[in-house]
Design an enzyme around this catalytic site. Structure first.
Site, short mmCIF file in Angstrom:
data_model
loop_
_atom_site.label_atom_id
_atom_site.label_comp_id
_atom_site.label_asym_id
_atom_site.label_seq_id
_atom_site.Cartn_x
_atom_site.Cartn_y
_atom_site.Cartn_z
N ILE A 158 0.82 -1.20 0.00
CA ILE A 158 0.00 0.00 0.00
C ILE A 158 0.85 1.26 0.00
O ILE A 158 0.60 2.20 -0.76
CB ILE A 158 -0.95 -0.01 1.22
CG1 ILE A 158 -2.08 -1.03 1.01
CG2 ILE A 158 -1.53 1.38 1.47
CD1 ILE A 158 -2.94 -1.23 2.24
N SER B 295 -3.95 3.32 9.04
CA SER B 295 -4.52 2.63 10.19
C SER B 295 -5.23 1.36 9.73
O SER B 295 -4.77 0.67 8.81
CB SER B 295 -5.46 3.57 10.93
OG SER B 295 -5.94 3.00 12.13
N LYS C 142 -3.48 0.57 16.46
CA LYS C 142 -4.11 1.47 15.48
C LYS C 142 -5.09 2.44 16.15
O LYS C 142 -5.26 3.57 15.67
CB LYS C 142 -4.82 0.65 14.42
CG LYS C 142 -3.88 -0.15 13.52
CD LYS C 142 -2.81 0.71 12.85
CE LYS C 142 -2.06 -0.07 11.77
NZ LYS C 142 -0.95 0.73 11.19
#
Length: 294
Positions: free
Chosen positions: A34, A157, A175
């Site tokens: 990501i 997160s 998170k």
């Protein structure tokens, strides 16, 4: 009747090319998955970048790939974000190379599946150190430069802590702390011209996180998540990258202190992948459904 499937698009099909001309991105965890996709998207819109992680060989390869793909400069910097001196040194190298830091992605993370009864104190502490303390260390090291440039933070997160998610106490705690840290950062640094937001990805296909955390069928194949995807498909790294481009852009100048969930609506239909309550009553019975911890 077939369900509608939302399309995957490149950020360049929506946002202008020179959106981040003259700006510099600092990204932890940017060597893969990501965060690499987020870095590439920001670079495609004009920014140079520094990617930070512990594995220099992975970082170097990723930096070369990013530079080739975008025509912008990408600096690979080895550092363990759990160690303040190392992240400070990474920031210093970035400033030496580019002279500024405008955009920061706090994306380095660690996770694995384990019930509380079998999770070691060291395992819990390690995830907190990487996700939460690593985020704090990154903020502390970069903040003077982000203040100077009136820049912006994005913290990566998750949605796991929105409800009690079995086998995820360590990352849920980590998170939740990241979300809270971002909110305080937004409030304290807003008067200095700094914004801070969170992107909470849902399941993103083809990432190391999904490979490690995805529940397995009896034949070892990953379980399908399409039944809990209102958007009609699995998430793509471009979905997260597009959200990052928007949040870093001036179009989001009035958005700060927020958590943006990017999960195709999955959270509203989310089910625990392992059989419940069997998985918590007899953890040994589901070990074949979980990828061994690396």
């Amino acid at each position: 009747m077939a369900a509608y499937i939302t399309p995957v698009v490149n950020s360049t099909a929506v946002f202008k090319d020179g959106l981040f001309d003259g700006k510099v991105l600092f990204c932890t965890g940017g060597g893969s998955g990501i965060c690499k996709a987020m870095t590439e998207a920001v670079m495609r819109h004009g920014a140079h970048a520094a990617i930070v992680g512990r594995k220099l060989d992975r970082l170097t390869t990723a930096a070369q790939e990013l530079s080739t793909a975008t025509g912008k400069l990408c600096l690979a910097v080895q550092a363990d974000i759990r160690r303040p001196a190392e992240i400070q040194a990474a920031v210093a190298k970035t400033i030496e190379k580019f002279g500024r830091i405008d955009l920061v992605i706090c994306g380095a993370a660690g996770n694995f599946l384990a019930p509380i009864s079998k999770l070691s104190e060291n395992g819990f502490r390690t995830v907190i150190e990487i996700d939460t303390i690593g985020t704090y260390n990154t903020i502390k090291a970069t903040l003077p430069y982000v203040r100077a440039s009136k820049g912006s933070y994005i913290h990566v997160s998750a949605t796991l802590h929105y409800r009690g998610t079995p086998y995820q106490v360590h990352v849920s705690a980590a998170k939740a702390a990241v979300d809270a840290t971002s909110a305080v950062l937004a409030v304290e640094e807003g008067p200095h011209g700094v914004r801070s937001n969170v992107i909470a990805p849902g399941p993103i296909a083809g990432t190391e996180g999904m490979d490690r955390l995805g529940v397995r069928e009896g034949n070892g194949a990953p379980s399908s998540l399409l039944s809990t995807m209102p958007a009609g498909r699995e998430g793509d790294v471009k979905d997260i990258a597009n959200a990052a481009v928007f949040l870093f852009s001036d179009a989001a100048s009035f958005i700060t202190g927020q958590v943006i969930v990017v999960d195709g609506g999955n959270e509203h239909l989310l089910k625990f992948g392992l059989p419940y309550p069997q998985a918590v009553l007899d953890p040994d019975s589901v070990t074949k459904m979980i990828r061994p911890r690396l």
